[in-house]
Design a protein around this motif. Structure first.
Motif, PDB file in Angstrom:
ATOM      1  N   LEU A 136      25.678 -34.495  12.448  1.00  0.00           N
ATOM      2  CA  LEU A 136      24.864 -34.782  11.241  1.00  0.00           C
ATOM      3  C   LEU A 136      23.486 -34.838  11.772  1.00  0.00           C
ATOM      4  O   LEU A 136      23.088 -34.807  12.951  1.00  0.00           O
ATOM      5  CB  LEU A 136      25.132 -36.360  11.097  1.00  0.00           C
ATOM      6  CG  LEU A 136      26.773 -36.503   9.773  1.00  0.00           C
ATOM      7  CD1 LEU A 136      26.412 -37.614   9.590  1.00  0.00           C
ATOM      8  CD2 LEU A 136      27.149 -35.696   8.950  1.00  0.00           C
ATOM      9  N   PRO A 195      28.551 -34.735   3.269  1.00  0.00           N
ATOM     10  CA  PRO A 195      28.470 -35.342   5.021  1.00  0.00           C
ATOM     11  C   PRO A 195      28.361 -36.951   4.829  1.00  0.00           C
ATOM     12  O   PRO A 195      26.964 -37.298   4.906  1.00  0.00           O
ATOM     13  CB  PRO A 195      27.464 -34.777   5.843  1.00  0.00           C
ATOM     14  CG  PRO A 195      26.482 -34.168   4.565  1.00  0.00           C
ATOM     15  CD  PRO A 195      26.934 -33.530   3.660  1.00  0.00           C
ATOM     16  N   LYS A 238      28.718 -40.402   7.882  1.00  0.00           N
ATOM     17  CA  LYS A 238      29.136 -40.580   9.605  1.00  0.00           C
ATOM     18  C   LYS A 238      30.089 -40.915   9.886  1.00  0.00           C
ATOM     19  O   LYS A 238      31.391 -41.153   8.744  1.00  0.00           O
ATOM     20  CB  LYS A 238      27.667 -42.392   9.876  1.00  0.00           C
ATOM     21  CG  LYS A 238      27.957 -42.515  11.298  1.00  0.00           C
ATOM     22  CD  LYS A 238      27.176 -43.705  11.663  1.00  0.00           C
ATOM     23  CE  LYS A 238      27.191 -44.220  12.245  1.00  0.00           C
ATOM     24  NZ  LYS A 238      26.973 -43.357  14.309  1.00  0.00           N
TER      25      LYS A 238
END
Length: 182
Positions: free
Chosen positions: A83, A153, A155
């Motif tokens: 990320l 997306p 974590k």
């Protein structure tokens, strides 16, 4: 002879084909140049199993090699996707070089290609239809996480995509071995 070709290619890889700067400019070209070793590795494995070099050039070997390259690239890409907030400027990743969406899309396209090559192998070799069902089911595992890398997306997702890709690679190769023996 297959061993020496594989060894020579490995040594060239070690020196990055004396094209380090050129290869570093295109991360996918760099990846393909390293994954191409599987062509020689496949020939090496077929050779030590007693097959002649001429008998190795058939559709099964070609599609198995393509399948191996694609499945290993799925893992290679997903293990180097981060990320934006997790990127480290000192560690080169596909998401850093290509952007998260493009890297995820590249992994998705390789997953589709690997699964298609698996299906072709299954059809050429007359695998039981359950092999086709199993590869579709196994493909859904990384597909789910890669899809979320593209759309939403969060974590921890890149690590889940990496694990799912590794599982796909392992299970798909095991399926080929198992159904080849049945």
């Amino acid at each position: 002879i297959n061993y020496f070709v594989m060894l020579a290619y490995s040594l060239l890889m070690l020196k990055e084909f004396f094209l380090k700067d050129k290869l570093k400019q295109n991360i996918m070209l760099y990846a393909y140049s390293h994954e191409f070793l599987f062509l020689f590795f496949t020939f090496f494995l077929f050779g030590i199993s007693g097959n002649s070099l001429a008998s190795m050039f058939n559709f099964t070997t070609i599609f198995y090699t393509l399948f191996s390259i694609m499945s290993f690239l799925i893992f290679e890409i997903t293990r180097k996707v981060r990320l934006p907030e997790e990127e480290n400027q000192h560690i080169e990743t596909y998401s850093q070089a290509m952007g998260l969406k493009k890297a995820s899309l590249t992994a998705l396209l390789h997953l589709i290609a690997a699964s298609l090559f698996f299906i072709i192998i299954a059809l050429i070799n007359g695998f039981h239809y359950s092999a086709l069902i199993l590869i579709i089911l196994v493909s859904l595992f990384p597909l789910y996480y890669i899809f979320y890398l593209l759309k939403a997306p969060f974590k921890g997702l890149p690590k889940k995509a990496e694990n799912a890709s590794a599982t796909y690679m392992l299970v798909a190769h095991l399926l080929i071995i198992i159904f080849s023996l049945v």
